[in-house]
Scaffold this motif. Sequence first.
Motif, PDB file in Angstrom:
ATOM      1  N   ASP A  71       9.779   9.412  -5.996  1.00 45.06           N
ATOM      2  CA  ASP A  71       9.725  10.872  -5.961  1.00 45.06           C
ATOM      3  C   ASP A  71       8.487  11.347  -6.711  1.00 45.06           C
ATOM      4  N   PRO A  72       7.405  11.698  -6.004  1.00 38.83           N
ATOM      5  CA  PRO A  72       6.173  12.090  -6.679  1.00 38.83           C
ATOM      6  C   PRO A  72       6.313  13.356  -7.503  1.00 38.83           C
ATOM      7  N   SER A  73       7.323  14.201  -7.207  1.00 37.49           N
ATOM      8  CA  SER A  73       7.496  15.446  -7.955  1.00 37.49           C
ATOM      9  C   SER A  73       7.892  15.189  -9.409  1.00 37.49           C
ATOM     10  N   LYS A  74       8.403  13.975  -9.690  1.00 36.16           N
ATOM     11  CA  LYS A  74       8.828  13.641 -11.048  1.00 36.16           C
ATOM     12  C   LYS A  74       7.779  12.850 -11.820  1.00 36.16           C
ATOM     13  N   VAL A  75       6.647  12.569 -11.173  1.00 32.30           N
ATOM     14  CA  VAL A  75       5.587  11.799 -11.823  1.00 32.30           C
ATOM     15  C   VAL A  75       4.701  12.730 -12.645  1.00 32.30           C
ATOM     16  N   ARG A  76       4.425  12.377 -13.890  1.00 35.32           N
ATOM     17  CA  ARG A  76       3.499  13.114 -14.730  1.00 35.32           C
ATOM     18  C   ARG A  76       2.457  12.149 -15.272  1.00 35.32           C
ATOM     19  N   LEU A  77       1.200  12.523 -15.144  1.00 36.55           N
ATOM     20  CA  LEU A  77       0.102  11.688 -15.589  1.00 36.55           C
ATOM     21  C   LEU A  77      -0.552  12.319 -16.810  1.00 36.55           C
ATOM     22  N   SER A  78      -0.872  11.491 -17.773  1.00 38.11           N
ATOM     23  CA  SER A  78      -1.524  11.946 -18.996  1.00 38.11           C
ATOM     24  C   SER A  78      -3.006  11.597 -18.931  1.00 38.11           C
ATOM     25  N   LEU A  79      -3.866  12.608 -19.126  1.00 44.31           N
ATOM     26  CA  LEU A  79      -5.311  12.408 -19.093  1.00 44.31           C
ATOM     27  C   LEU A  79      -5.892  12.652 -20.486  1.00 44.31           C
ATOM     28  N   LYS A  80      -6.676  11.721 -20.960  1.00 46.13           N
ATOM     29  CA  LYS A  80      -7.331  11.857 -22.259  1.00 46.13           C
ATOM     30  C   LYS A  80      -8.828  11.661 -22.081  1.00 46.13           C
ATOM     31  N   THR A  81      -9.566  12.770 -22.242  1.00 45.54           N
ATOM     32  CA  THR A  81     -11.004  12.730 -22.033  1.00 45.54           C
ATOM     33  C   THR A  81     -11.680  11.875 -23.092  1.00 45.54           C
ATOM     34  N   GLY A  82     -12.574  11.005 -22.659  1.00 42.69           N
ATOM     35  CA  GLY A  82     -13.273  10.135 -23.588  1.00 42.69           C
ATOM     36  C   GLY A  82     -14.465  10.833 -24.228  1.00 42.69           C
ATOM     37  N   ARG A 131       0.851  -1.189   0.000  1.00 43.30           N
ATOM     38  CA  ARG A 131       0.000   0.000   0.000  1.00 43.30           C
ATOM     39  C   ARG A 131       0.885   1.236   0.000  1.00 43.30           C
ATOM     40  N   GLY A 132       0.383   2.284  -0.626  1.00 43.29           N
ATOM     41  CA  GLY A 132       1.137   3.524  -0.685  1.00 43.29           C
ATOM     42  C   GLY A 132       0.204   4.705  -0.710  1.00 43.29           C
ATOM     43  N   GLY A 133       0.764   5.891  -0.551  1.00 40.99           N
ATOM     44  CA  GLY A 133      -0.059   7.083  -0.555  1.00 40.99           C
ATOM     45  C   GLY A 133       0.760   8.324  -0.826  1.00 40.99           C
ATOM     46  N   LEU A 134       0.068   9.418  -1.129  1.00 43.94           N
ATOM     47  CA  LEU A 134       0.701  10.706  -1.356  1.00 43.94           C
ATOM     48  C   LEU A 134       0.002  11.755  -0.489  1.00 43.94           C
ATOM     49  N   PRO A 135       0.736  12.738  -0.007  1.00 45.31           N
ATOM     50  CA  PRO A 135       2.097  13.091  -0.401  1.00 45.31           C
ATOM     51  C   PRO A 135       3.201  12.231   0.205  1.00 45.31           C
ATOM     52  N   ASP A 136       2.907  11.360   1.147  1.00 41.02           N
ATOM     53  CA  ASP A 136       3.915  10.440   1.675  1.00 41.02           C
ATOM     54  C   ASP A 136       4.292   9.473   0.562  1.00 41.02           C
ATOM     55  N   SER A 137       5.554   9.440   0.184  1.00 37.49           N
ATOM     56  CA  SER A 137       5.970   8.648  -0.972  1.00 37.49           C
ATOM     57  C   SER A 137       6.415   7.228  -0.615  1.00 37.49           C
ATOM     58  N   ARG A 138       6.263   6.829   0.657  1.00 35.56           N
ATOM     59  CA  ARG A 138       6.721   5.494   1.045  1.00 35.56           C
ATOM     60  C   ARG A 138       5.711   4.418   0.646  1.00 35.56           C
ATOM     61  N   VAL A 139       6.238   3.221   0.387  1.00 34.98           N
ATOM     62  CA  VAL A 139       5.409   2.066   0.060  1.00 34.98           C
ATOM     63  C   VAL A 139       5.568   1.036   1.172  1.00 34.98           C
ATOM     64  N   PHE A 140       4.452   0.678   1.791  1.00 36.05           N
ATOM     65  CA  PHE A 140       4.453  -0.302   2.870  1.00 36.05           C
ATOM     66  C   PHE A 140       4.021  -1.662   2.334  1.00 36.05           C
TER      67      PHE A 140
END
Length: 224
Positions: free
Chosen positions: A155-166, A127-136
């Motif tokens: 490092d969540p600051s380097k994650v980029r998500l792409s969203l494409k509206t359907g 399990r994991g969560g943000l902004p806490d970047s640790r994975v338990f």
Amino acid sequence: MAITRRIFVSGAVAAPLVAQLGGSGSAVATAQPGDQNLTVLNGLAELQLTDLALKQLATQGIRMQAVAPATAIMGSDGRTVQGVKLTPEYTTGTVKPTGQPGTGRGRVFGGVVLVNDKARMEISGLRGGLPDSRVFAFLKVGDEWLGELPLYTADPSKVRLSLKTGAPGQPTAVQGSGISVTPTQEGLDAFSKAFGTALFTTKDTVFTASAQGNAWPLPSQPAG
């Protein structure tokens, strides 16, 4: 945004990413102005061992196996497991206008086993969560369960998500890739104790994670 978190492997885990990419669940996280709430309908996350991790594990004859319902990703030789595919148990989260994940949490099904002729280490219930970047994850060495420990980080600051509206009436497609996963000191200590050797540091990228899923946008919550 509501995407998922996922599991670990060998010396690293990708949960924060997964805690944002790809799963099923319907909880809603608190969004900041401009953030988008998403609830994931379905998804899939992949964790791939890096070349460094594969090389270091091979020096000790350590093999990776998938714990069902996670499935193995095989290497070109058809024998070596180089990663795992995971589906989420639950996920929730938000996405910022920049494409960065905002807040989120999640847990995945299955896990990973690292094993050689001397020892066996099983990691499950990540399990994991943000902004806490640790994975338990729950850790089992041999026949002994050692409890739930923070084994990985990203490092969540380097994650980029792409969203494409359907199209109207269709979900939004969400994708993310290239997320680096590194072990925590707790993860390194557990690995060293199990296998009697230290193969990685907290600065080593042992995994790269990617995920994709379909999600429904949720209405923004009214301010205070």
